[in-house]
Design a protein around this motif. Structure first.
Motif, PDB file in Angstrom:
ATOM      1  N   GLU A  50       0.923  -1.194   0.076  1.00 57.94           N
ATOM      2  CA  GLU A  50      -0.007  -0.200   0.037  1.00 57.94           C
ATOM      3  C   GLU A  50       0.878   1.268  -0.186  1.00 57.94           C
ATOM      4  O   GLU A  50       2.217   1.157   0.147  1.00 57.94           O
ATOM      5  N   LYS A  51       0.373   2.225  -0.050  1.00 61.95           N
ATOM      6  CA  LYS A  51       1.017   3.700  -0.136  1.00 61.95           C
ATOM      7  C   LYS A  51       1.991   3.884   0.870  1.00 61.95           C
ATOM      8  O   LYS A  51       1.785   3.484   2.021  1.00 61.95           O
ATOM      9  N   SER A  71       0.521  -5.201 -11.026  1.00 54.05           N
ATOM     10  CA  SER A  71      -0.459  -3.808 -10.910  1.00 54.05           C
ATOM     11  C   SER A  71       0.409  -2.917 -10.548  1.00 54.05           C
ATOM     12  O   SER A  71       1.338  -2.926  -9.419  1.00 54.05           O
ATOM     13  N   GLY A  72      -0.066  -1.605 -10.765  1.00 45.61           N
ATOM     14  CA  GLY A  72       0.483  -0.373 -10.129  1.00 45.61           C
ATOM     15  C   GLY A  72       1.888  -0.120 -10.483  1.00 45.61           C
ATOM     16  O   GLY A  72       2.398  -0.638 -11.413  1.00 45.61           O
ATOM     17  N   ASN A 103       6.237   1.512  -2.469  1.00 42.64           N
ATOM     18  CA  ASN A 103       5.080   2.070  -3.078  1.00 42.64           C
ATOM     19  C   ASN A 103       4.971   3.541  -2.948  1.00 42.64           C
ATOM     20  O   ASN A 103       4.590   3.643  -1.569  1.00 42.64           O
ATOM     21  N   LYS A 105       2.709   5.704  -4.398  1.00 40.16           N
ATOM     22  CA  LYS A 105       1.415   5.928  -5.014  1.00 40.16           C
ATOM     23  C   LYS A 105       0.133   5.738  -4.060  1.00 40.16           C
ATOM     24  O   LYS A 105       0.421   4.989  -3.028  1.00 40.16           O
ATOM     25  N   ASP A 106      -0.688   6.408  -4.376  1.00 41.32           N
ATOM     26  CA  ASP A 106      -1.998   6.206  -3.662  1.00 41.32           C
ATOM     27  C   ASP A 106      -2.609   4.996  -3.785  1.00 41.32           C
ATOM     28  O   ASP A 106      -3.080   4.394  -2.996  1.00 41.32           O
ATOM     29  N   GLU A 107      -2.637   4.315  -4.843  1.00 38.09           N
ATOM     30  CA  GLU A 107      -3.018   3.116  -5.163  1.00 38.09           C
ATOM     31  C   GLU A 107      -2.147   1.897  -4.825  1.00 38.09           C
ATOM     32  O   GLU A 107      -1.044   2.117  -5.011  1.00 38.09           O
ATOM     33  N   PRO A 108      -2.633   0.801  -4.085  1.00 36.86           N
ATOM     34  CA  PRO A 108      -1.670  -0.329  -4.145  1.00 36.86           C
ATOM     35  C   PRO A 108      -1.075  -0.703  -5.108  1.00 36.86           C
ATOM     36  O   PRO A 108      -1.632  -0.579  -6.421  1.00 36.86           O
ATOM     37  N   MET A 109      -0.023  -1.382  -5.104  1.00 38.23           N
ATOM     38  CA  MET A 109       0.795  -2.242  -6.196  1.00 38.23           C
ATOM     39  C   MET A 109       1.016  -3.602  -5.885  1.00 38.23           C
ATOM     40  O   MET A 109       0.855  -3.921  -4.444  1.00 38.23           O
TER      41      MET A 109
END
Length: 118
Positions: A50-51, A71-72, A103, A105-109
């Motif tokens: 997560e972020k 993903s991400g 990570n 970013k706001d969205e999970p990877m």
């Protein structure tokens, strides 16, 4: 030997500060013992960051690790060189080499982590 381990039956593990990295890592275990990889490896996990969560920098000894980014995107440290990895990218860190991932970013990877013995 063959193996089918359904996603709904895989063990979910939340690990804090993996390799002294920030936050936590959510892991769905793919193999539960070395013998499931013919004793040639010890990990085949699907991981979610997560972020602001990541795996801290670490050097491999006696094994190597493959990341397949599912993903991400994330910030990846490849032996001190910082780059961005995103869905579809693959990384390999061999024995004596180091890496980290975080990570931002706001969205999970998500990524698969596979560790194979040298």
């Amino acid at each position: 030997m063959s193996l089918i381990r359904r996603k709904e039956n895989r063990k979910k593990v939340v690990k804090e500060e993996v390799q002294k990295g920030p936050g936590h890592l959510i892991s769905l275990v793919g193999v539960e013992q070395d013998s499931e990889m013919w004793n040639r490896g010890r990990m085949l996990n699907e991981n979610v960051l997560e972020k602001d969560c990541g795996v801290g920098y670490h050097v491999h000894q006696g094994d190597g690790e493959i990341y397949v980014i599912l993903s991400g995107e994330a910030e990846y440290n490849d032996n001190g060189t910082i780059t961005t990895v995103k869905a579809g990218d693959i990384t390999f860190t061999g024995p004596g080499e180091g890496h980290a991932i975080i990570n931002r970013k706001d969205e999970p990877m998500s990524f698969m982590a596979i560790i194979l013995y040298e």
